[in-house]
Write an enzyme that holds these catalytic residues in place. Sequence first.
Site, PDB file in Angstrom:
ATOM      1  N   ARG A  59     -14.891  17.683 -10.725  1.00  0.00           N
ATOM      2  CA  ARG A  59     -14.436  16.402 -10.172  1.00  0.00           C
ATOM      3  C   ARG A  59     -14.304  15.342 -11.267  1.00  0.00           C
ATOM      4  O   ARG A  59     -13.380  14.528 -11.255  1.00  0.00           O
ATOM      5  CB  ARG A  59     -15.416  15.932  -9.106  1.00  0.00           C
ATOM      6  CG  ARG A  59     -14.984  14.661  -8.366  1.00  0.00           C
ATOM      7  CD  ARG A  59     -15.863  14.431  -7.146  1.00  0.00           C
ATOM      8  NE  ARG A  59     -15.406  13.288  -6.361  1.00  0.00           N
ATOM      9  CZ  ARG A  59     -16.031  12.115  -6.323  1.00  0.00           C
ATOM     10  NH1 ARG A  59     -17.145  11.926  -7.011  1.00  0.00           N
ATOM     11  NH2 ARG A  59     -15.564  11.128  -5.582  1.00  0.00           N
ATOM     12  N   HIS A  63     -10.982  13.227 -11.912  1.00  0.00           N
ATOM     13  CA  HIS A  63     -10.934  11.763 -11.824  1.00  0.00           C
ATOM     14  C   HIS A  63     -10.575  11.126 -13.166  1.00  0.00           C
ATOM     15  O   HIS A  63     -10.104   9.981 -13.193  1.00  0.00           O
ATOM     16  CB  HIS A  63     -12.277  11.231 -11.316  1.00  0.00           C
ATOM     17  CG  HIS A  63     -12.408  11.305  -9.828  1.00  0.00           C
ATOM     18  ND1 HIS A  63     -12.810  10.251  -9.052  1.00  0.00           N
ATOM     19  CD2 HIS A  63     -12.155  12.330  -8.964  1.00  0.00           C
ATOM     20  CE1 HIS A  63     -12.813  10.618  -7.771  1.00  0.00           C
ATOM     21  NE2 HIS A  63     -12.426  11.873  -7.701  1.00  0.00           N
ATOM     22  N   ASN A  91     -15.241   6.184  -7.331  1.00  0.00           N
ATOM     23  CA  ASN A  91     -16.158   6.726  -8.329  1.00  0.00           C
ATOM     24  C   ASN A  91     -17.598   6.249  -8.170  1.00  0.00           C
ATOM     25  O   ASN A  91     -18.536   7.004  -8.437  1.00  0.00           O
ATOM     26  CB  ASN A  91     -15.693   6.347  -9.738  1.00  0.00           C
ATOM     27  CG  ASN A  91     -14.417   7.055 -10.145  1.00  0.00           C
ATOM     28  OD1 ASN A  91     -14.139   8.161  -9.690  1.00  0.00           O
ATOM     29  ND2 ASN A  91     -13.633   6.419 -10.999  1.00  0.00           N
ATOM     30  N   HIS A 190     -13.569  21.844  -3.150  1.00  0.00           N
ATOM     31  CA  HIS A 190     -14.580  21.400  -2.187  1.00  0.00           C
ATOM     32  C   HIS A 190     -15.288  22.574  -1.526  1.00  0.00           C
ATOM     33  O   HIS A 190     -16.098  22.378  -0.622  1.00  0.00           O
ATOM     34  CB  HIS A 190     -13.941  20.508  -1.130  1.00  0.00           C
ATOM     35  CG  HIS A 190     -13.633  19.134  -1.637  1.00  0.00           C
ATOM     36  ND1 HIS A 190     -13.101  18.132  -0.854  1.00  0.00           N
ATOM     37  CD2 HIS A 190     -13.777  18.585  -2.877  1.00  0.00           C
ATOM     38  CE1 HIS A 190     -12.939  17.041  -1.574  1.00  0.00           C
ATOM     39  NE2 HIS A 190     -13.332  17.294  -2.811  1.00  0.00           N
TER      40      HIS A 190
END
Length: 322
Positions: A59, A63, A91, A190
């Site tokens: 992740r 990001h 975040n 996920h």
Amino acid sequence: MGLMGCVAFMLLLFCTTSTAHYLSYKFYDKKCPNALPTIRASIRRAVSREQRMAASLIRLHFHDCFVQGCDASILLEDSASIKGEQKAIQNMGSVRGFNVIEDAKSNVEKICPGVVSCADILAVAARDASVAVGGPSWRVKLGRRDSTKASLAKAQRDLPLFTDSAETLIDRFSKKGLNARDMVALSGSHTIGKAQCSTFRGRIYNTTAEIDANFARTRRHRCPAQRNNGDSNLAPLDLVTPNSFDNSYFKNLIQKKGLLESDQVLFSGRSRTTQNIVIEYSKMASTFKSDFAKAMVKMGDISPLIGSAGQIRRICRAVNKH
């Protein structure tokens, strides 16, 4: 074609191909041959201490790449001259793994000072984290450099939200050069990791939501209905096999057991395209893993800094002081 036309054509050709050609699988082979094994050892130690860290590192790379490109800007802490990305709503309090990247950077600096970028360490760490929990591997192109700036505004504008519709997600990914299939495959990360109560409370208490009633009931045990009560309590994104990188995530969506709204819309939303991909991945784990690896490579190509742009940071949380 005249002389000026030839020049213009050659400039266009150079601009559209130079980035792809600059990144290389062998970038550190001579400059720092032990860079990748050193990073791998750091990531394996971190994931062995905490399985959730694998999801966090994947992740973190995601990001980073979605804001200014894959330039390690997400690692920069606030300073007098930098308003960083870590406090963006997407975040703040949820993106983690900074210490793991910093540790890997420190170990690489010991053997090759000033050679390996934090941006490349992020990209390699995501791959090694995937492998550590049974996910796919892929060859990581290298040669990115580190940004000397960050953008809170771009982070809040460009990063997906847990309330996004399938159409909004497709649009966000399209703007980064990723198609709907890439988006669904990347969402499949996920299958590991956890989410905070504040991100799924609205879904599990919404009686009109596309959600299995028993699943919602079990998720309420550690996520009270009242806001600011248990907001940071965690629940696995995949209740079936939370620590294994498999295709259970997609099977869950078909059963209306997606924890986040932005997960469930991939199957229950208005996009027939994403629904069909979810069904395909639910039946073919190997296809999902292969597509995930391809999508991670494409994501790693988003607007890297190359050549003399940016810098190679000595530590990942701050720009170099000259």
